[in-house]
Design a protein around this motif. Structure first.
Motif, PDB file in Angstrom:
ATOM      1  N   THR A  33       0.864  -1.169   0.000  1.00 64.15           N
ATOM      2  CA  THR A  33       0.000   0.000   0.000  1.00 64.15           C
ATOM      3  C   THR A  33       0.901   1.219   0.000  1.00 64.15           C
ATOM      4  N   VAL A  34       0.813   1.997  -1.054  1.00 65.26           N
ATOM      5  CA  VAL A  34       1.711   3.142  -1.236  1.00 65.26           C
ATOM      6  C   VAL A  34       1.049   4.409  -0.717  1.00 65.26           C
ATOM      7  N   LEU A  35       1.815   5.190   0.009  1.00 66.10           N
ATOM      8  CA  LEU A  35       1.390   6.528   0.401  1.00 66.10           C
ATOM      9  C   LEU A  35       2.066   7.525  -0.534  1.00 66.10           C
ATOM     10  N   GLU A  36       1.259   8.298  -1.242  1.00 67.17           N
ATOM     11  CA  GLU A  36       1.786   9.360  -2.097  1.00 67.17           C
ATOM     12  C   GLU A  36       1.285  10.692  -1.549  1.00 67.17           C
TER      13      GLU A  36
ATOM     14  N   PRO B 182      -1.635  -4.075   3.758  1.00 65.06           N
ATOM     15  CA  PRO B 182      -1.269  -3.404   5.006  1.00 65.06           C
ATOM     16  C   PRO B 182      -1.681  -1.941   4.993  1.00 65.06           C
ATOM     17  N   ALA B 183      -1.616  -1.313   6.160  1.00 67.84           N
ATOM     18  CA  ALA B 183      -1.637   0.149   6.192  1.00 67.84           C
ATOM     19  C   ALA B 183      -0.452   0.620   5.359  1.00 67.84           C
ATOM     20  N   PRO B 184      -0.486   1.862   4.877  1.00 70.05           N
ATOM     21  CA  PRO B 184       0.599   2.293   3.980  1.00 70.05           C
ATOM     22  C   PRO B 184       1.976   1.907   4.502  1.00 70.05           C
ATOM     23  N   ASN B 185       2.688   1.125   3.679  1.00 70.49           N
ATOM     24  CA  ASN B 185       4.009   0.632   4.086  1.00 70.49           C
ATOM     25  C   ASN B 185       5.129   1.168   3.207  1.00 70.49           C
ATOM     26  N   VAL B 186       4.763   1.843   2.103  1.00 65.62           N
ATOM     27  CA  VAL B 186       5.760   2.429   1.201  1.00 65.62           C
ATOM     28  C   VAL B 186       5.383   3.887   0.954  1.00 65.62           C
ATOM     29  N   LEU B 187       6.350   4.781   1.123  1.00 70.40           N
ATOM     30  CA  LEU B 187       6.157   6.179   0.758  1.00 70.40           C
ATOM     31  C   LEU B 187       6.819   6.408  -0.590  1.00 70.40           C
ATOM     32  N   ALA B 188       6.054   6.865  -1.568  1.00 64.63           N
ATOM     33  CA  ALA B 188       6.596   7.180  -2.893  1.00 64.63           C
ATOM     34  C   ALA B 188       5.988   8.513  -3.307  1.00 64.63           C
ATOM     35  N   ALA B 189       6.822   9.549  -3.385  1.00 60.99           N
ATOM     36  CA  ALA B 189       6.241  10.868  -3.591  1.00 60.99           C
ATOM     37  C   ALA B 189       7.247  11.861  -4.150  1.00 60.99           C
TER      38      ALA B 189
ATOM     39  N   SER C 216       3.733   2.536  10.228  1.00 64.89           N
ATOM     40  CA  SER C 216       3.525   1.473   9.242  1.00 64.89           C
ATOM     41  C   SER C 216       4.450   1.626   8.038  1.00 64.89           C
ATOM     42  N   LEU C 217       4.965   2.838   7.803  1.00 61.96           N
ATOM     43  CA  LEU C 217       5.866   3.056   6.662  1.00 61.96           C
ATOM     44  C   LEU C 217       7.186   2.336   6.914  1.00 61.96           C
ATOM     45  N   ARG C 218       7.542   1.440   6.010  1.00 58.43           N
ATOM     46  CA  ARG C 218       8.751   0.641   6.192  1.00 58.43           C
ATOM     47  C   ARG C 218       9.866   1.036   5.240  1.00 58.43           C
ATOM     48  N   ARG C 219       9.532   1.608   4.122  1.00 61.24           N
ATOM     49  CA  ARG C 219      10.555   2.023   3.154  1.00 61.24           C
ATOM     50  C   ARG C 219       9.959   3.087   2.247  1.00 61.24           C
ATOM     51  N   GLY C 220      10.806   3.677   1.397  1.00 64.26           N
ATOM     52  CA  GLY C 220      10.260   4.685   0.517  1.00 64.26           C
ATOM     53  C   GLY C 220      11.264   5.253  -0.460  1.00 64.26           C
ATOM     54  N   LEU C 221      10.735   6.049  -1.362  1.00 62.93           N
ATOM     55  CA  LEU C 221      11.525   6.788  -2.341  1.00 62.93           C
ATOM     56  C   LEU C 221      10.867   8.149  -2.489  1.00 62.93           C
TER      57      LEU C 221
ATOM     58  N   LEU D  14       8.143  17.481   6.295  1.00 59.23           N
ATOM     59  CA  LEU D  14       7.094  16.561   5.867  1.00 59.23           C
ATOM     60  C   LEU D  14       7.576  15.111   5.987  1.00 59.23           C
ATOM     61  N   LEU D  15       8.773  14.832   5.481  1.00 60.30           N
ATOM     62  CA  LEU D  15       9.306  13.471   5.527  1.00 60.30           C
ATOM     63  C   LEU D  15       9.512  13.009   6.965  1.00 60.30           C
ATOM     64  N   LEU D  16      10.147  13.836   7.776  1.00 61.26           N
ATOM     65  CA  LEU D  16      10.393  13.447   9.172  1.00 61.26           C
ATOM     66  C   LEU D  16       9.080  13.283   9.930  1.00 61.26           C
ATOM     67  N   GLY D  17       8.117  14.123   9.614  1.00 64.93           N
ATOM     68  CA  GLY D  17       6.831  14.042  10.306  1.00 64.93           C
ATOM     69  C   GLY D  17       6.077  12.763  10.015  1.00 64.93           C
ATOM     70  N   VAL D  18       6.013  12.359   8.760  1.00 66.26           N
ATOM     71  CA  VAL D  18       5.266  11.134   8.456  1.00 66.26           C
ATOM     72  C   VAL D  18       5.986   9.896   8.989  1.00 66.26           C
TER      73      VAL D  18
END
Length: 288
Positions: A47-50, A122-129, A149-154, A139-143
């Motif tokens: 589940t991606v969070l954008e 899952p709840a959002p586990n990847v941040l891609a934005a 639930s965020l485990r990795r990202g780009l 913004l990045l540090l806050g989320v």
């Protein structure tokens, strides 16, 4: 993917004039979108969070790869248009993976996220934005703080910020953002992004930061104290720790004593310390 002409037509239909205040520089290159999705390593079980999807260029690419995409948009007209854009350009089953949240990414919490994700996801586990450049670091540090639930990202940020976020101790650009991100995650630079792939073209270069969440190097309840030490050290980055940390510790002598208790040279500068050293300083202060 949205071709440049389609993107401009969407913007015109929404009477949208990209603003610097909101960091609105939209991707107009399909190859770049495909590259970002690939580098984010998004798959059908993610589940991606954008945050800041804008007109949806990257969103369409993510929907083709992810199990679900939670797109957080602060601008009401853009948030309303995004599902329409997805439905017009993707198969119905793929477009249905999109969940739009009208919210400010700087204040986003788990309570804002949709509770109706498909079973098994899952709840959002990847941040891609493509983060708004003027607020990318908070913004990045806050989320990362509020969404465990965020485990990795780009993330795509200003190139100068990407360098700061991923630089090691002792580097010329190592600073508070470097240390604070290291509290949450292991990070690395993941390449650059040329200016012509955006509309309008930004006046700065862009860079990619990839990260994987780590176990924090100290007790969670000490995070604020660690960050306070970091802020003090880099507020006067050319000063030694005994001087720079004096406001935080209470005095120069107290700063020296804390540094020695933490196994740190009081004559060193903050730019030479890793996050573990700052953590030891906070533990020493808490033990006083």
């Amino acid at each position: 993917m949205l071709a440049p002409a389609e993107l401009r037509a969407l913007a015109h239909a929404l009477d949208l004039r990209p603003t610097k205040r909101r960091g609105q520089n939209f991707l107009v290159d399909a190859n770049t979108v495909r590259r970002l999705v690939r580098l984010a390593e998004v798959g059908p079980h993610d589940t991606v969070l954008e945050i800041g999807p804008g007109l949806g260029s990257m969103t369409l690419g993510l929907l083709g790869a992810a199990g679900a995409v939670v797109a957080v948009e602060v601008d009401p007209p853009l948030a309303a248009a995004l599902p329409v854009t997805a439905a017009a350009r993707l198969p119905a089953e793929t477009a249905a993976r999109l969940h739009v949240v009208l919210a400010d990414g700087l204040r986003l919490t788990a309570a804002d996220l949709p509770a109706d994700l498909p079973a098994g996801l899952p709840a959002p586990n990847v941040l891609a934005a493509n983060l708004p450049y003027n607020i990318a670091v908070p913004l990045l540090l806050g989320v990362l703080e509020r969404l465990p639930s965020l485990r990795r990202g780009l993330v795509m940020v200003q190139a100068e910020v990407a360098d700061r976020l991923t630089s090691p101790p002792g580097s010329r650009v190592y600073g508070a953002p470097s240390v604070k991100l290291a509290w949450y995650a292991h990070s690395r630079p993941a390449g650059g992004v040329p200016r012509p792939v955006f509309w309008p073209q930004p006046n700065v270069d862009s860079g990619l930061v990839a990260f994987t969440r780590r176990t924090p190097p100290g007790p969670a309840e000490l995070r604020a104290e660690v960050f306070a030490a970091v802020d003090a050290a880099f507020a006067q980055r050319r000063k030694t720790l005994r001087t720079a940390l004096a406001p935080w510790a209470g005095s120069r002598d107290a700063a020296s004593a804390l540094a020695e208790a933490a196994g740190v040279d009081p004559g060193a500068r903050g730019e030479t310390l890793d996050v573990e050293a700052f953590c030891r300083l906070a533990i020493a202060r808490a033990a006083r």
